[in-house]
Scaffold this active site. Structure first.
Site, PDB file in Angstrom:
ATOM      1  CG  HIS A  72      16.166   7.855   1.463  1.00 23.38           C
ATOM      2  ND1 HIS A  72      17.454   7.402   1.357  1.00 23.38           N
ATOM      3  CD2 HIS A  72      15.971   8.187   2.765  1.00 23.38           C
ATOM      4  CE1 HIS A  72      18.032   7.478   2.538  1.00 23.38           C
ATOM      5  NE2 HIS A  72      17.162   7.945   3.411  1.00 23.38           N
ATOM      6  CE  LYS A  75      -4.326   1.546   0.340  1.00 23.23           C
ATOM      7  NZ  LYS A  75      -5.080   1.239   1.566  1.00 23.23           N
ATOM      8  CG  HIS A  76      -0.243   4.813  -0.017  1.00 25.34           C
ATOM      9  ND1 HIS A  76      -0.772   5.441  -1.119  1.00 25.34           N
ATOM     10  CD2 HIS A  76      -1.257   4.732   0.888  1.00 25.34           C
ATOM     11  CE1 HIS A  76      -2.037   5.747  -0.895  1.00 25.34           C
ATOM     12  NE2 HIS A  76      -2.362   5.324   0.306  1.00 25.34           N
ATOM     13  CG  ASN A 115      15.062   5.833   9.779  1.00 26.68           C
ATOM     14  OD1 ASN A 115      16.102   5.600   9.200  1.00 26.68           O
ATOM     15  ND2 ASN A 115      14.865   6.955  10.504  1.00 26.68           N
TER      16      ASN A 115
END
Length: 530
Positions: free
Chosen positions: A530, A281-282, A424
């Site tokens: 990232h 999801k996302h 993180n």
């Protein structure tokens, strides 16, 4: 005749992809357009019973040097580049017997396909087209007078223009064709230059060229006010770009991004070792599990975060069967992606008309090298794909307590997943299934707490009194800079930890792990995403 129209009297055709060639050439002949061609293209047109002149008749020179030299001649390039309304250009044409070429049809030697097929270095070199790009660029530059076609997909629009304009082309069409022509030669040169860089082992060439072919125009981008398009690159890697969409509505920008994230993650799990399922999801995994069957893997992945899984992407590492498909469609799902699916599963999913089913024919090689790109203001960052695999890492036990065999298996599993979670990243896992995932936090300790909270919420959803993190292991994508993140994992119930190590405070973190009775291993590899 309006100024923007240009009558086509002569066409030069030289193609490696002969799809639709004969029908196109026949239509040109019917319109009274003289055909000039080269090599195999001329032979194919002649064998179809159409009149065609060889380019050597035009130039007065034979093809030579194994076909390397055939169109690099003033009578070809003069015919393409001459500005029809320019008196000096007209005088040069008359003085040197140069005939105008009003339509150029060229598609290039199949360099990308040759590389993708893994051919030898010399074969790749021989499939670098020289005359083709030179002619394409010449015709595109002179698009005010000349139309240039670089792929069979444009044959219908060219013929429609010629039919509508009684043998002429419009400036609007010629401009569109010129733009595509330059884009095609740019992408072609990009493929060649990147191949050369790879062959040389040059990871930072002075110029980095990019090129792709339009797969589809998106309805919108990440948000409705943004335009977007999906492009395929020459990289031969199974995934969203190569998948066959069996059913469902058009994929959105976010669908493609999330589906790619899910499939790359599930590829970490070898199908011969176990079935595996990743729910995303996302762009973040919200549940990952291995199991004896796809059904078991899906149910265990779903249990990690059933709330987030709603409207998510499901990726599988094996052929989708009806048993798993029946369970998956019980939850609203945007996309299912798998190497294959049996007919019963396909029929079951067909009842959900908006659910997209993508079949890739295989899994990507997670160890294969590749290029990863990200745009920044005024440029882009290029790096190698993160193809480090935990199975190839030498794990170093740094605590007094050694991990058990079960813990060690779960540690490897958790670190495999952490590689695909935004930094993180903290991943709790037990019995080869995630039980809590903390993603994308500015503080690693916050990721630890969120993952622990997720594990507690998953336990409530399953009707279990104790948090699913109890007795789990925890993986961190990067080192713990302080002991607090590790202690948060211990408080949640984790018994073993896997992390890269390398912090200035490793000794402090190891001491805290020992005091908490944890087993901890270092991988020596970081997995920032990232």
């Amino acid at each position: 005749m309006p100024n923007e129209l240009r009558r086509v009297e002569r066409a030069l055709l030289s193609v490696s992809d002969k799809t639709g060639l004969i029908d196109f050439a026949r239509s040109l002949h019917r319109l009274g357009i003289a055909l000039v061609s080269t090599g195999g293209t001329a032979k194919a047109i002649a064998e179809a019973g159409l009149p065609v002149s060889d380019v050597s008749d035009l130039t007065g020179f034979p093809e030579m040097m194994d076909g390397r030299v055939k169109t690099l001649h003033p009578k070809v390039h003069g015919g393409l580049l001459a500005i029809r309304s320019h008196p000096e250009h007209q005088a040069s044409m008359l003085g040197h017997g140069i005939q105008p070429i009003d339509l150029l049809v060229v598609n290039l030697y199949p360099f990308e396909a040759t590389v993708a097929a893994g051919k030898a270095y010399d074969d790749c070199i021989e499939n670098i087209d020289i005359g083709g790009p030179a002619m394409i660029r010449a015709a595109a530059k002179n698009h005010h007078d000349v139309a240039v076609v670089v792929e069979p997909a444009d044959y219908p629009s060219v013929l429609a223009d010629l039919e509508a304009q009684k043998g002429a082309t419009t400036l609007t069409l010629r401009r569109k064709l010129a733009q595509k022509a330059y884009a095609r030669t740019a992408a072609y040169d990009a493929a060649i230059s990147n191949w050369f860089a790879n062959e040389l082992g040059d990871t930072a060439p002075a110029f980095r060229a990019l090129g792709g072919a339009l797969a589809e125009t998106m309805r919108y981008g990440e948000n409705p006010h943004q335009w977007a398009a999906f492009y395929r690159t020459p990289e031969n890697r199974p995934g969203v770009s190569t998948a066959r969409q069996v059913q469902g509505k058009q994929l959105s920008y976010n669908n493609i991004n999330d589906t790619d994230a899910a499939f790359e993650c599930v590829a970490e799990f070898a199908p011969e070792a176990s079935a595996a399922c990743v729910i995303v999801k996302h762009a973040n995994p919200c549940g990952v599990a291995a199991g004896g069957s796809l059904l078991e893997a899906y149910e265990r992945a779903l249990a990690c975060d059933p709330v987030s899984a709603f409207g998510g992407i499901v990726a599988l590492n094996r052929k989708l069967d009806a048993e798993a498909a029946k369970k998956i469609v019980e939850v609203f799902t945007e996309v299912i992606i798998a190497p294959d699916a049996d007919e019963e599963a396909i029929a079951m999913i067909a009842a959900k008309k908006n659910l997209r089913l993508l079949l890739t024919g295989g899994l990507p090689d997670v160890r294969a090298p590749g290029l990863a790109l990200r745009t920044v203001s005024g440029g882009f960052l290029a790096q190698s794909r993160d193809n480090a695999v935990v199975d190839d890492m030498e794990l170093k036990v740094v605590t007094k307590r050694q991990p058990s065999e079960r813990e060690l298996a779960d540690l490897r599993f958790a670190f495999r997943v952490a590689k695909h979670v935004k930094s993180n990243a903290i991943v709790y896992a037990r019995d080869l299934a995630t039980v809590g995932i903390g993603a994308g936090q500015m503080s690693r300790v916050d990721s630890s707490r969120i993952a622990a909270w997720k594990a507690a919420e998953a336990a409530k959803a399953a009707g279990v009194a104790e948090s699913l993190a109890k007795g789990s292991v925890v993986a961190s994508d990067a080192f713990f800079p302080f002991a607090d993140g590790l202690l948060a994992a211990a408080e949640a119930g984790a018994t073993a930890v896997i992390q890269p190590g390398g912090s200035m405070r490793d000794d402090e973190v190891i001491k805290a792990a020992d005091e908490a009775g944890l087993a901890m291993v270092f991988t020596g590899h970081r997995h920032f995403r990232h």
